[in-house]
Design an enzyme around this catalytic site. Sequence first.
Site, PDB file in Angstrom:
ATOM      1  N   TRP A  19       0.815  -1.221   0.000  1.00 43.44           N
ATOM      2  CA  TRP A  19       0.000   0.000   0.000  1.00 43.44           C
ATOM      3  C   TRP A  19       0.851   1.274   0.000  1.00 43.44           C
ATOM      4  O   TRP A  19       0.336   2.361  -0.155  1.00 43.44           O
ATOM      5  CB  TRP A  19      -0.916   0.024   1.225  1.00 43.44           C
ATOM      6  CG  TRP A  19      -1.989  -1.019   1.222  1.00 43.44           C
ATOM      7  CD1 TRP A  19      -2.246  -1.954   0.259  1.00 43.44           C
ATOM      8  CD2 TRP A  19      -2.971  -1.225   2.247  1.00 43.44           C
ATOM      9  NE1 TRP A  19      -3.318  -2.726   0.618  1.00 43.44           N
ATOM     10  CE2 TRP A  19      -3.788  -2.296   1.845  1.00 43.44           C
ATOM     11  CE3 TRP A  19      -3.244  -0.611   3.470  1.00 43.44           C
ATOM     12  CZ2 TRP A  19      -4.852  -2.771   2.611  1.00 43.44           C
ATOM     13  CZ3 TRP A  19      -4.297  -1.072   4.241  1.00 43.44           C
ATOM     14  CH2 TRP A  19      -5.095  -2.139   3.815  1.00 43.44           C
ATOM     15  N   GLU A  65      11.939   2.058  -3.601  1.00 49.14           N
ATOM     16  CA  GLU A  65      11.710   3.416  -3.087  1.00 49.14           C
ATOM     17  C   GLU A  65      12.557   3.664  -1.847  1.00 49.14           C
ATOM     18  O   GLU A  65      12.994   4.790  -1.592  1.00 49.14           O
ATOM     19  CB  GLU A  65      10.207   3.618  -2.807  1.00 49.14           C
ATOM     20  CG  GLU A  65       9.445   3.794  -4.111  1.00 49.14           C
ATOM     21  CD  GLU A  65       8.042   3.232  -4.122  1.00 49.14           C
ATOM     22  OE1 GLU A  65       7.475   3.003  -3.042  1.00 49.14           O
ATOM     23  OE2 GLU A  65       7.515   3.010  -5.232  1.00 49.14           O
ATOM     24  N   SER A  89       3.562  -2.209 -12.028  1.00 51.04           N
ATOM     25  CA  SER A  89       2.366  -1.958 -12.838  1.00 51.04           C
ATOM     26  C   SER A  89       1.569  -3.224 -13.156  1.00 51.04           C
ATOM     27  O   SER A  89       1.042  -3.373 -14.263  1.00 51.04           O
ATOM     28  CB  SER A  89       2.736  -1.227 -14.138  1.00 51.04           C
ATOM     29  OG  SER A  89       3.290   0.036 -13.848  1.00 51.04           O
ATOM     30  N   GLY A 148       1.398  -2.539  -6.288  1.00 47.87           N
ATOM     31  CA  GLY A 148       1.267  -1.232  -5.655  1.00 47.87           C
ATOM     32  C   GLY A 148      -0.120  -0.654  -5.912  1.00 47.87           C
ATOM     33  O   GLY A 148      -1.098  -1.020  -5.261  1.00 47.87           O
ATOM     34  N   GLY A 149      -0.210   0.207  -6.912  1.00 45.52           N
ATOM     35  CA  GLY A 149      -1.444   0.953  -7.201  1.00 45.52           C
ATOM     36  C   GLY A 149      -2.707   0.098  -7.225  1.00 45.52           C
ATOM     37  O   GLY A 149      -3.725   0.469  -6.619  1.00 45.52           O
TER      38      GLY A 149
HETATM   39  P1  13P Z   1       2.863  -0.424  -8.902  1.00 48.16           P
HETATM   40  O1  13P Z   1       2.060  -1.690  -8.971  1.00 48.16           O
HETATM   41  O2  13P Z   1       2.054   0.776  -8.512  1.00 48.16           O
HETATM   42  O3  13P Z   1       3.647  -0.206 -10.164  1.00 48.16           O
HETATM   43  O4  13P Z   1       3.939  -0.607  -7.724  1.00 48.16           O
HETATM   44  C1  13P Z   1       4.714  -1.747  -7.703  1.00 48.16           C
HETATM   45  C2  13P Z   1       5.457  -1.786  -6.433  1.00 48.16           C
HETATM   46  O5  13P Z   1       6.348  -0.990  -6.182  1.00 48.16           O
HETATM   47  C3  13P Z   1       5.080  -2.812  -5.444  1.00 48.16           C
HETATM   48  O6  13P Z   1       6.009  -2.886  -4.426  1.00 48.16           O
END
Ligand code: 13P
Length: 252
Positions: free
Chosen positions: A10, A97, A213, A234-235
């Site tokens: 999240w 990140e 993604s 993620g998203g």
């Molecule tokens: P997204 O699915 O938003 O690209 O993020 C991937 C992610 O960093 C999961 O840890």
Amino acid sequence: MRRPIIAGNWKLNNNAKQALELVTLLKRELSDVSKVDIVVCPVFTVLMEVSDCLIESNIDVGAQDLYWEDSGAFTGEVSAPLIKDTGAKYVIIGHSERRQFFGETNETVNKKIKAALKHGLIPIVCIGEILAEREAGETFNVIKAQCQGSFAGLSSEQMLKLVIAYEPVWAIGTGKTATPEQAQEVHKYIRELLANMFDGETSQELRIQYGGSVKPDNIKDLMAQEDIDGALVGGASLKSDSFVKLVKYYEQ
Ligand code: 13P
């Protein structure tokens, strides 16, 4: 057979109210799922509430980071025993990140993995190249250095207690997914590397997720690849409908 695992990262989203609303929906929608491990990774401040809400469900909880010391004068940090105390079972370690914005290195990742394992948390260890590295033809070298640094000093037995997430950094939050072939090529490479660093059995049994993604419309082709064992999302993990669709891919 490796059991697939779908985890929702999240990131810095969802306060207590939003988190509880989301997991209440997930709990209801995913109660009949049996073929895939499901994990949600909220921010530290709501770990305990989310874990309490998911007690006796088929959804596990993970933290997004940890510090390697158990306790002491380390203002602002959260340790493995404290994460364990919330009811969480997993912890994401070395997310790109954190490497990009918070100075995470392969050495700190290594210390964090050891701390997590010592306290019975399952690490989800993130590795992956940035765009410039891919364009320079350095992807495999980067992956190799990350694996050698992050997994230094671990035994095969310890390796089997963790999950690897291959997340090409250029595919995170960009809508630019790696093609299934690009992802498979690196997953296969990671398995070969692990066979050399540890042994063939460990490399075949260890689960390697893909992240970057992942959406309901691309999960099928990615997960169909031989060496991809699930996704770190993620998203698309922030909305119940998309996360439910991702998990249910495995139930068809
Ligand atoms: P997204 O699915 O938003 O690209 O993020 C991937 C992610 O960093 C999961 O840890």
